[in-house]
Design a protein around this motif. Structure first.
Motif, PDB file in Angstrom:
ATOM      1  N   LEU A 131       0.650  -4.656   5.085  1.00 38.38           N
ATOM      2  CA  LEU A 131       0.977  -4.485   3.668  1.00 38.38           C
ATOM      3  C   LEU A 131       1.623  -3.119   3.421  1.00 38.38           C
ATOM      4  O   LEU A 131       2.668  -3.036   2.759  1.00 38.38           O
ATOM      5  CB  LEU A 131      -0.294  -4.634   2.818  1.00 38.38           C
ATOM      6  N   VAL A 132       1.015  -2.061   3.944  1.00 34.65           N
ATOM      7  CA  VAL A 132       1.547  -0.712   3.718  1.00 34.65           C
ATOM      8  C   VAL A 132       2.948  -0.589   4.320  1.00 34.65           C
ATOM      9  O   VAL A 132       3.866  -0.086   3.670  1.00 34.65           O
ATOM     10  CB  VAL A 132       0.589   0.355   4.288  1.00 34.65           C
ATOM     11  N   LEU A 133       3.121  -1.071   5.551  1.00 33.41           N
ATOM     12  CA  LEU A 133       4.423  -0.922   6.210  1.00 33.41           C
ATOM     13  C   LEU A 133       5.493  -1.838   5.620  1.00 33.41           C
ATOM     14  O   LEU A 133       6.632  -1.417   5.409  1.00 33.41           O
ATOM     15  CB  LEU A 133       4.285  -1.185   7.709  1.00 33.41           C
ATOM     16  N   ASP A 165      -8.123  -7.625   6.583  1.00 34.35           N
ATOM     17  CA  ASP A 165      -8.678  -6.694   7.569  1.00 34.35           C
ATOM     18  C   ASP A 165      -7.725  -5.512   7.724  1.00 34.35           C
ATOM     19  O   ASP A 165      -6.719  -5.419   7.018  1.00 34.35           O
ATOM     20  CB  ASP A 165      -8.902  -7.402   8.909  1.00 34.35           C
ATOM     21  N   ALA A 166      -8.035  -4.617   8.669  1.00 34.20           N
ATOM     22  CA  ALA A 166      -7.226  -3.416   8.863  1.00 34.20           C
ATOM     23  C   ALA A 166      -5.786  -3.748   9.263  1.00 34.20           C
ATOM     24  O   ALA A 166      -4.846  -3.098   8.811  1.00 34.20           O
ATOM     25  CB  ALA A 166      -7.875  -2.509   9.907  1.00 34.20           C
ATOM     26  N   THR A 183      -3.851   6.218   2.043  1.00 35.68           N
ATOM     27  CA  THR A 183      -4.751   5.071   1.968  1.00 35.68           C
ATOM     28  C   THR A 183      -6.201   5.524   1.985  1.00 35.68           C
ATOM     29  O   THR A 183      -6.581   6.358   2.812  1.00 35.68           O
ATOM     30  CB  THR A 183      -4.491   4.120   3.159  1.00 35.68           C
ATOM     31  N   ARG A 184      -6.989   4.956   1.077  1.00 36.92           N
ATOM     32  CA  ARG A 184      -8.427   5.204   1.027  1.00 36.92           C
ATOM     33  C   ARG A 184      -9.137   3.858   1.044  1.00 36.92           C
ATOM     34  O   ARG A 184      -8.885   3.012   0.193  1.00 36.92           O
ATOM     35  CB  ARG A 184      -8.833   5.941  -0.254  1.00 36.92           C
ATOM     36  N   LEU A 203     -11.584  -6.576   2.904  1.00 33.86           N
ATOM     37  CA  LEU A 203     -11.303  -5.140   2.963  1.00 33.86           C
ATOM     38  C   LEU A 203     -10.512  -4.749   1.727  1.00 33.86           C
ATOM     39  O   LEU A 203      -9.454  -5.320   1.450  1.00 33.86           O
ATOM     40  CB  LEU A 203     -10.508  -4.801   4.231  1.00 33.86           C
ATOM     41  N   GLN A 204     -11.044  -3.779   0.987  1.00 32.56           N
ATOM     42  CA  GLN A 204     -10.330  -3.276  -0.184  1.00 32.56           C
ATOM     43  C   GLN A 204      -9.961  -1.822   0.051  1.00 32.56           C
ATOM     44  O   GLN A 204     -10.672  -1.092   0.740  1.00 32.56           O
ATOM     45  CB  GLN A 204     -11.182  -3.405  -1.438  1.00 32.56           C
TER      46      GLN A 204
END
Length: 159
Positions: A125-127, A118-119, A141-142, A69-70
């Motif tokens: 990563l974001v958190l 994955d999601a 996020t895109r 997933l990118q």
């Protein structure tokens, strides 16, 4: 003042061929562009010395490395001050998920390309690495559905 380097048609053909396959031998390059192998070697060395050729890279398939997933993360940093930017950039560049980092104009300060498993890994990563930082005000996020490589980079055609 321009940083561009004068390139002739042989240089441009060498660059085109190497961008398509950086493993092309000097003998193969020379045959394609119509010069001696030693001349080709000299030209590639000059292109490296002048900074036109920055290096050779190996491209990998992120999915085959467990990173199927990118995503592109648009990051807003507040306050946008030099003393915060350096450590932020260093940290993001050090993350194994980070593929590319761009400093932007406009409402978003950074664009980060990431590759994750994955999601759930993207959420982690974001958190944990982005929104937990005090200077990060917002992350958009895109997901990347598909990506294409484009043609070789060459100087603009003369007018």
């Amino acid at each position: 003042m321009s940083d561009s380097v004068a390139l002739d048609p042989v240089d441009l053909q060498i660059l085109r061929l190497l961008q398509n396959d950086a493993r092309t031998t000097y003998r193969e390059l020379a045959a394609e562009v119509g010069v001696a192998a030693s001349t080709c070697l000299d030209r590639v060395a000059r292109l490296r010395r002048s900074g036109v050729i920055l290096g050779d890279q190996l491209r990998l398939d992120p999915a085959k490395l467990g990173r199927g997933l990118q995503a592109l993360l648009l990051v807003q940093v507040r306050p946008h001050r030099r003393e915060l930017i350096g450590p932020f950039v260093d940290r993001i560049r050090s993350l194994p998920e980070s593929r590319a980092l761009f400093h932007l104009t406009g409402p978003d300060d950074y664009l980060v390309q990431v590759a994750v498993a994955d999601a759930a890994d993207l959420q982690r990563l974001v958190l944990d690495e982005f929104t937990s930082r005090r200077e990060v005000a917002r992350v958009d996020t895109r997901l990347i559905f598909q990506q294409w490589e484009c043609g070789p980079l060459l100087p603009p055609a003369p007018n």
